[in-house]
Write a protein that holds these residues in place. Structure first.
Motif, short mmCIF file in Angstrom:
data_model
loop_
_atom_site.label_atom_id
_atom_site.label_comp_id
_atom_site.label_asym_id
_atom_site.label_seq_id
_atom_site.Cartn_x
_atom_site.Cartn_y
_atom_site.Cartn_z
N ARG A 1 0.84 -1.21 0.00
CA ARG A 1 0.00 0.00 0.00
C ARG A 1 0.87 1.26 0.00
O ARG A 1 0.61 2.22 -0.73
N ARG B 1 -0.93 14.40 2.28
CA ARG B 1 -1.93 13.93 1.30
C ARG B 1 -1.96 12.41 1.27
O ARG B 1 -3.01 11.79 1.22
N ALA B 2 -0.77 11.79 1.33
CA ALA B 2 -0.70 10.32 1.35
C ALA B 2 -1.35 9.79 2.62
O ALA B 2 -2.09 8.79 2.60
N LEU C 1 1.93 4.66 -2.86
CA LEU C 1 1.92 6.10 -2.55
C LEU C 1 3.26 6.77 -2.80
O LEU C 1 3.33 7.97 -3.01
N GLU D 1 -5.06 9.46 2.53
CA GLU D 1 -5.55 8.28 1.79
C GLU D 1 -5.74 7.08 2.70
O GLU D 1 -6.47 6.16 2.39
#
Ligand code: ATP
Length: 307
Positions: free
Chosen positions: A252, A281-282, A256, A285
């Motif tokens: 995952r 921002r990551a 990113l 998520e």
């Protein structure tokens, strides 16, 4: 008579000497296991980096008292001699000529048993703080030797920053650079035993090793893409097999950022980003997931006084 280990409120009227310190966690940007010692320990080659995710320790010296009174706001952390900060205090009090006790109050921010060196950071803060409060004539080198008795990561946590680590992680060489990237940490909520991971490590199962020398060069040139390309941790071969969930989190993170790897023996996965905005921002998520998440900057030192 108080039991040693139970916490005692400080007397507000007393002239106790007090110090509050931030004890920074550490990540491994890469980690290679290069040998096994007769004593069962492994020789490593790794690059350690302090991060600004930190526990807060308040130390109070109580002249004329004795004993160590430790309190931690995290229920999973031992408050007696099993705590590395408690043991650090014991080692320094034993070198103090006068009579003094110590209160240690830990506000835990670094997830425990996460591969982020939280216990070692607390021990380093206790050593540096008590050396100052007790005015002990102990050199940095001697403090590092005392630290090594407590844990292999303590000598690094005493200095912090960014360093190439060899031996069991205690032979350190500072890397002259000022990292400009931001770090995202994801810690799945599961327990990974460092001892079990090292025991199960089999070099034959490793198909890619990091080059710490190349990584050092990329760091010195501030080449984030180069650093990302060397982010390899050979212990992933063990932890990913034992805990497929950790492998899934690494995957995952790789979606990113190209700079993603497991820290220490896990389960934390770290990702490097060009700046804090990209890291935030990551992180957004991943916010729906039941994991510990943190993003922030590298720390220039392992321990910092706050007041
Ligand atoms: P390591 O890889 O050395 O095990 P880690 O970062 O994965 O380090 P720590 O957070 O240091 O793990 O904790 C490992 C164990 O050490 C915990 O399960 C806990 O019982 C014990 N421990 C002792 N002192 C502390 C401390 N001050 N903070 C957190 N854990 C501590």
């Amino acid at each position: 008579m108080m039991q040693e280990g139970a916490f005692r409120e400080a007397n507000p009227d007393s002239h106790d000497r007090k110090l509050t310190l931030l004890a920074c966690g550490k990540i491994n940007l890469c980690l290679d296991v290069v040998g096994r010692r007769p004593d069962g320990y492994h020789d490593l080659r790794s690059i350690f980096q302090s991060i600004s995710l930190a526990d807060e320790l308040t130390l109070r010296v109580m002249p004329g008292s004795d004993g160590i009174y430790l309190r931690c706001d995290h229920p999973g952390v031992p408050e007696g001699p099993a705590n590395l900060a408690w043991r650090a205090a014991r080692l320094l009090l034993d070198r103090f000529d006068g009579q003094a006790g110590v209160q240690i109050d830990i506000r835990k921010r670094i997830p425990i048993a996460a591969g982020l060196g939280g216990g070692s950071a607390d021990a380093a803060a206790a050593l540096l703080g008590l050396r100052k409060l007790l005015e002990l004539p102990i050199s940095d080198g001697e403090l590092a030797r005392i630290g090594k008795e407590l844990g292999a990561d303590v000598p690094f946590c005493l200095r912090g920053g960014i360093a190439l680590a060899e031996g069991i992680g205690d032979v350190l060489e500072d890397i002259p650079c000022s990292p400009s990237y931001a770090v995202l940490v994801v810690t799945p909520r599961l327990h990974v035993s460092t001892a079990e991971v090292f025991r199960a490590f089999d070099p034959a199962k490793v198909d890619r090793r990091p080059s710490v020398e190349r990584m050092r060069g990329h760091l010195e040139r501030s080449c984030l893409a180069g650093v990302a390309g060397e982010m390899v941790n050979v212990l992933e071969t063990v932890t990913f097999a034992l805990h497929p969930q950790v492998a899934a989190w690494a995957k995952r993170m790789q979606e990113l950022t190209p700079g993603a790897v497991m820290s220490g023996s896990g389960p934390s996965i770290i990702g490097l980003f060009a700046d804090l905005d990209h890291a935030r921002r990551a992180m957004a998520e991943l916010e729906q997931e039941d994991v510990f998440l943190w993003c922030g900057l590298p720390a220039p030192r392992g321990v910092r006084e706050v007041k």
